[in-house]
Design a protein around this motif. Structure first.
Motif, mmCIF file in Angstrom:
data_model
loop_
_atom_site.group_PDB
_atom_site.id
_atom_site.type_symbol
_atom_site.label_atom_id
_atom_site.label_comp_id
_atom_site.label_asym_id
_atom_site.label_seq_id
_atom_site.Cartn_x
_atom_site.Cartn_y
_atom_site.Cartn_z
ATOM 1 N N ASP A 1 137.872 5.799 -70.251
ATOM 2 C CA ASP A 1 137.177 6.326 -68.939
ATOM 3 C C ASP A 1 137.933 7.332 -68.486
ATOM 4 O OD1 ASP A 1 134.895 4.931 -68.702
ATOM 5 O OD2 ASP A 1 136.015 2.977 -68.045
ATOM 6 N N SER A 2 139.398 7.226 -68.604
ATOM 7 C CA SER A 2 139.977 8.736 -68.230
ATOM 8 C C SER A 2 139.715 10.162 -68.774
ATOM 9 C CB SER A 2 141.390 8.407 -68.226
ATOM 10 O OG SER A 2 141.872 7.419 -67.668
ATOM 11 N N GLU B 1 136.154 11.217 -67.761
ATOM 12 C CA GLU B 1 136.233 11.670 -66.443
ATOM 13 C C GLU B 1 136.424 13.338 -66.512
ATOM 14 O OE1 GLU B 1 139.009 11.008 -63.293
ATOM 15 O OE2 GLU B 1 138.250 9.086 -63.644
ATOM 16 N N HIS C 1 132.691 14.728 -57.994
ATOM 17 C CA HIS C 1 133.996 14.249 -58.431
ATOM 18 C C HIS C 1 135.156 15.250 -57.529
ATOM 19 C CE1 HIS C 1 137.542 13.478 -60.857
ATOM 20 N NE2 HIS C 1 136.873 12.184 -61.134
ATOM 21 N N PRO D 1 143.721 11.852 -64.095
ATOM 22 C CA PRO D 1 142.331 11.179 -63.939
ATOM 23 C C PRO D 1 142.323 10.043 -62.958
ATOM 24 C CG PRO D 1 143.345 11.181 -66.300
ATOM 25 C CD PRO D 1 144.494 11.399 -65.485
ATOM 26 N N ALA E 1 140.444 7.456 -62.960
ATOM 27 C CA ALA E 1 140.636 5.896 -63.678
ATOM 28 C C ALA E 1 141.829 5.565 -63.810
ATOM 29 C CB ALA E 1 139.631 6.285 -64.974
ATOM 30 N N SER F 1 135.526 2.737 -64.754
ATOM 31 C CA SER F 1 134.426 3.896 -64.728
ATOM 32 C C SER F 1 133.849 4.388 -63.808
ATOM 33 C CB SER F 1 133.139 3.343 -65.475
ATOM 34 O OG SER F 1 132.053 3.563 -64.903
ATOM 35 N N TRP F 2 133.913 5.912 -63.831
ATOM 36 C CA TRP F 2 133.387 6.753 -62.486
ATOM 37 C C TRP F 2 132.078 6.179 -61.813
ATOM 38 C CZ3 TRP F 2 134.656 9.416 -58.580
ATOM 39 C CH2 TRP F 2 134.108 10.301 -57.697
ATOM 40 N N SER G 1 144.774 13.114 -56.938
ATOM 41 C CA SER G 1 143.934 12.240 -57.770
ATOM 42 C C SER G 1 144.825 10.653 -57.310
ATOM 43 C CB SER G 1 144.160 12.298 -59.208
ATOM 44 O OG SER G 1 143.947 13.990 -59.401
#
Ligand SMILES: C[S@@+](CC[C@H](N)C(=O)[O-])C[C@H]1O[C@@H](n2cnc3c(N)ncnc32)[C@H](O)[C@@H]1O
Ligand SMILES: [Zn+2]
Length: 911
Positions: free
Chosen positions: A18-19, A22, A29, A41, A43, A75-76, A114
């Motif tokens: 997921d990272s 992204e 985002h 990231p 995530a 997950s985004w 982040s």
């Protein structure tokens, strides 16, 4: 002290996946708010924060539940949905553990924010800071203003419904939208007419320009446009092409004309006039060397010329291309005149345009060596006009914004009212600040993807020959409306109803908090010499300062971003920065880790992220960590790049960052290296088994062994050798490298045959697996070689498989080596065998294998297989090996003779 979940496990593959994904998400985002280099990231930030804040449960079901939540919240898409079950469950777990107060967390190197934004999302009392004012502004938008001013108000544009309900909207995004529209509509009214097309159904997306120089051939002196390539739309085979009058490549003006063409049979659009900085004249074909080109730039003999226009035909919904017309040039000229008249009238104290100097950082600010030494020179006149007009209008509107805020926001407190107005202007300034990135002379038109590439495709300002000037008033591409919409969706997405966020500008080396203040510190410090943040961000700072410096004097009081305390190693890149040495980096980073130790509660936890390709970059960071007294209790490599991207680029670049979990526990005074070494080996081997299964590979593998090594090493204040001397981090890293190399070689060779491989061949295998077929820094290759017991210096030169060029080492494959007369080790035999196989010389091949004793040796076949597996698809050596391995049993079937030179080979491994 109770173990936290992160000190036991992490679902690495899910977090990594997921990272990496992204990176392709833009809409809504936070990373799309504004460029900030090497953002973490979200995530991995979210997962590491949650797993650091909750204790490891004793019961297996609870452990499983946490693992499941961690997998689900990375997950985004899921996080982006309102009222997500797993996210709520994660927040609840934190609330349950921290029942008296939400955990108080800090990120002192917060960059684009982040890490703190994820802490805020999870309900923490979140503190963040950075030394760089541009980073602080970005954090303020998403962490402070989106929370404080993101409250709901009845939509002023809608009437009360019949049911008495009124639609509610976010105050901050409503106001930012309203006032950006007003400001930009005013700007457009004043200067929008400088962008138009004679065809009423089309509007320009942008104008393609080329820089020009004069040919230095005294008999020619033609104007040479500097063009990388001529594609406009590669898929549809549309390019622009130089045309000459008559047979002879000459015309009176000695100035080439262009036409749009679809005929690319007799013309190769890939071949521009510039290649590696050398320029070819279109008239006389003479080459101007890069040095001459730079010189012309430096003495002001580089000009530019508008060549083509990319249009958007909104009736047929497609892009069209044309050569710039007289009208296009005229419009530009008119805009330039307006700019000049504004400059003439300007009587402010600060110059209207940013005439501040760019610092020449070798290899990072290459524009400088072409004579571009001031920030304003990165923009053409119309681009400058846009920026100064926006700034002018922002300032004009400020008092009206305050008035409107008081009407719509119902602020009782005067300070809140002023803060709200400043926040709105702050958010609008980001719409302004995205424009230089998308509309400078550093942007180019990508004919393959048919899009504009922004200024900071890399963490540098390279020289750009042909550039695209965007029409920010258009309807496609980087228009102000698109930029605004994206910023609005980020503001809306970043409201978590968390009023406990605190952003300040501060150096991490001296934090304004009392001792034992934080429950956790999550941070991502600068990575050695990777990114000169302050120098790069000046590109934005000079505009932001002019737009909102008045409203944020604490952020914008200095002429350029402050540099003195920035933690970065730059002395090798610039004479002006002789004080920013490796030692400076290490001392300042130490200070900041000591600060983290100080402000952390005794039972607190810290996660420090680090990534660097070189051992040197790691050594300095580890020294700083050891100095601070923090003890590493776990560490996790997390992929932040998509594997496919790395493979596509054939790059040996690192894909992982290492998340080191640290505690403030007391350390033992002295440890003895002879006793600690077996513990280090055991810990590393144990963790590498897991990382191997998770698919960590290449250069990342050794780096991922550093954390487990540190888990043992950092338990002691001092680790001593038998002589009583302390063990240095460099020695520790050397040992870690040996353990990880042995591990890799054993794994790749699958059985115990590694004992039969000679040292040189072991090094070759470890190199291919780690660095593929890339060149690497001498120092890193040397360290890898010494882990296999090979002295690299003795290896280059005649006939070997090593080539040294400057500070780089290249390990040669069979094709690069050519003939090998007397094979001296297994790798020589393999290379020679591959060359014979390619030529189809089967008898000679059988003879070679038989004479060297390898025809009956399973280790040889296993070795060849391991090399093939280590290389990427498309690599020549891999292809040869795969072909050779298919028929290997045929060449090895013949009974070996007893050759006289086989005894020589046995010395280096043949059994
Ligand atoms: C690797 S970046 C952090 C990126 C961040 N995690 C993100 O996702 O955007 C390191 C940051 O450290 C900042 N920095 C450098 N020296 C500093 C210092 N002395 N004090 C505080 N911040 C500093 C840089 O400006 C940069 O933003
Ligand atoms: Zn010429």
């Amino acid at each position: 002290m109770k173990k936290r979940y992160i000190e036991w496990d992490l679902p690495l593959a899910d977090i990594s996946n997921d990272s990496a994904k992204e990176k392709n998400i833009r809409k809504g985002h936070p990373s799309a708010l504004h460029i900030w280099w090497a953002r973490r990231p979200l995530a991995s930030s979210r997962a590491t924060i949650l797993s650091s804040l909750i204790d490891l449960p004793g019961n297996e079901n609870d452990k499983r539940e946490i693992s499941n939540i961690l997998k689900k919240i990375t997950s985004w898409d899921i996080v982006n949905k309102d009222n997500n079950y797993y996210l709520n469950r994660a927040k609840k777990l934190i609330e349950e553990q921290w029942e008296n107060h939400p955990p108080r967390i800090l990120d002192p190197f917060a960059g684009g924010g982040s890490i703190p934004i994820e802490a805020a999302r999870l309900g923490c009392d979140t503190y963040s800071s950075d030394y760089n004012p541009v980073a602080v502004l970005l954090q303020m938008v998403i962490l402070e203003w989106a929370q404080k001013f993101g409250f709901n108000i009845p939509n002023p544009k809608k009437k009360i419904g019949i049911d008495g309900e009124v639609e509610k909207i976010n105050f901050l995004s409503y106001m930012v939208e309203k006032w950006t529209n007003r400001i930009f509509n005013d700007v457009e009214k004043e200067i929008g007419s400088f962008f138009k097309n004679k065809n009423e159904n089309s509007i320009p997306i942008g104008y393609i320009w080329a820089r020009t120089i004069q040919c230095q051939n005294p008999n020619c002196r033609a104007e040479i446009p500097l063009i990388r390539q001529f594609w406009l739309a590669k898929k549809n085979k549309i390019a622009y092409k130089p045309v000459f009058q008559g047979e002879l490549k000459t015309n009176q003006e000695k100035k080439v004309n262009f036409e749009i063409t679809k005929d690319v049979k007799n013309f190769n659009p890939e071949e521009g006039t510039v290649s590696r900085g050398n320029v070819k004249c279109l008239f006389c074909d003479q080459i101007l060397k890069v040095k001459q080109v730079r010189k012309l730039g430096q003495i002001g003999k580089m000009d530019e010329r508008m060549i083509a226009v990319v249009n958007y035909d909104f009736i047929n919904n497609r892009k069209t291309f044309e050569i710039a017309s007289e009208m296009d040039k005229e419009l530009f000229k008119n805009s330039e005149e307006l700019l000049f008249s504004k400059l003439d009238k300007w009587d402010g104290i600060e110059s209207l345009l940013p005439d501040e100097e760019i610092v020449n950082l070798k290899g990072r600010m290459n524009v400088f060596i072409y004579g571009i030494t001031k920030w304003e020179q990165l923009f053409n006149s119309r681009q400058k006009l846009i920026l100064i007009t926006i700034i002018e209008k922002i300032k004009e509107k400020y008092s009206e914004i305050i008035e409107d805020c008081s009407k719509i926001g119902n602020f009782e407190d005067k300070k809140d009212l002023n803060d709200a107005a400043s926040a709105i202007v702050g958010c609008i300034s980001l719409v302004l600040s995205r424009i230089p990135d998308t509309n400078s002379k550093g942007c180019h038109w990508d004919g393959s993807w048919e899009k504009t590439c922004t200024t900071f495709a890399r963490q540098a300002l390279p020289m750009n020959w042909d550039y695209i000037e965007s029409n920010i008033f258009g309807i496609k591409g980087y228009t102000w409306k698109n930029i605004l919409n994206n910023i609005l969706s980020i503001i809306n997405n970043s409201n978590f109803d968390n009023q406990s966020t605190h952003v300040i500008k501060s150096s991490a080396t001296s934090l304004p908090y009392e001792n034992d203040f934080f429950d956790a510190v999550f941070t991502d410090p600068p990575y050695y010499d990777n990114i000169p943040y302050a120098n790069l961000s000046d590109f934005f700072y000079v505009w932001l300062k002019r737009a909102i410096g008045n409203y944020y004097p604490d952020l914008f009081s200095t002429p350029l971003t402050p540099k003195k305390n920035e933690i970065v190693y730059l002395s090798h890149l610039c004479d002006d920065y002789q004080d920013r040495t490796k030692e400076f980096f290490e001392t300042e980073l130490s200070k900041s880790f000591i600060e983290i130790h100080r402000v952390l509660k005794p039972e607190g936890i810290s996660v420090i992220v680090y990534a660097h390709k070189t051992t040197e970059g790691w050594e300095t960071m580890l020294n700083s960590l050891i100095n601070s007294g923090l003890v590493v209790t776990a560490s996790w490599p997390i992929h932040t790049e998509l594997k496919s991207r790395l493979i596509a680029s054939g790059s040996a670049a690192l894909a992982s960052s290492i998340y080191m979990v640290c505690r403030k526990t007391d350390r033992e005074k002295v440890g003895f290296y002879s006793e600690i070494k077996p513990l280090i080996r055991e810990r590393i081997e144990d963790k590498l088994q897991q990382f191997w299964k998770e698919g960590i590979a290449g250069g990342d593998f050794f780096i991922s062994a550093i954390g487990p090594g540190m888990e043992i090493f950092s338990k002691y204040e001092r680790v001593e050798k038998l002589s009583g001397e302390p063990v240095t981090t460099s020695e520790l890293l050397e040992y870690i490298r040996t353990v990880s190399t042995n591990f890799i070689v054993d794994k790749l060779l699958k059985d115990s045959s590694s004992t039969k491989i000679d040292n040189e061949s072991e090094f070759y295998l470890a190199y291919r697996w780690t660095y593929l077929d890339n060149e690497v820094e001498y120092d890193d290759a040397r360290k890898l070689a010494s882990a296999s017991g090979v002295d690299l210096e003795k290896m280059w030169g005649t006939g070997g498989f090593i080539r040294k060029t400057g500070s780089k080492i290249f390990v040669l494959g069979p094709k690069e080596r050519g003939s090998i007369d007397k094979p001296k080790n297994m790798i020589d035999v393999m290379h020679k065998a591959l060359l014979l196989w390619e030529k189809g010389e089967k008898d000679k091949l059988s003879q070679l294998l038989s004479e060297t004793g390898y025809s009956q040796d399973p280790a040889f076949k296993q070795f060849c297989q391991a090399i093939a597996e280590s290389l990427l698809n498309g690599n020549k050596e891999k292809q040869l090996l795969e072909g050779f391995l298919i028929g290997i049993d045929l060449y090895t079937r013949s009974k070996p003779t007893t050759p006289k030179d086989q005894t020589d080979l046995k010395q280096f491994g043949g059994s």
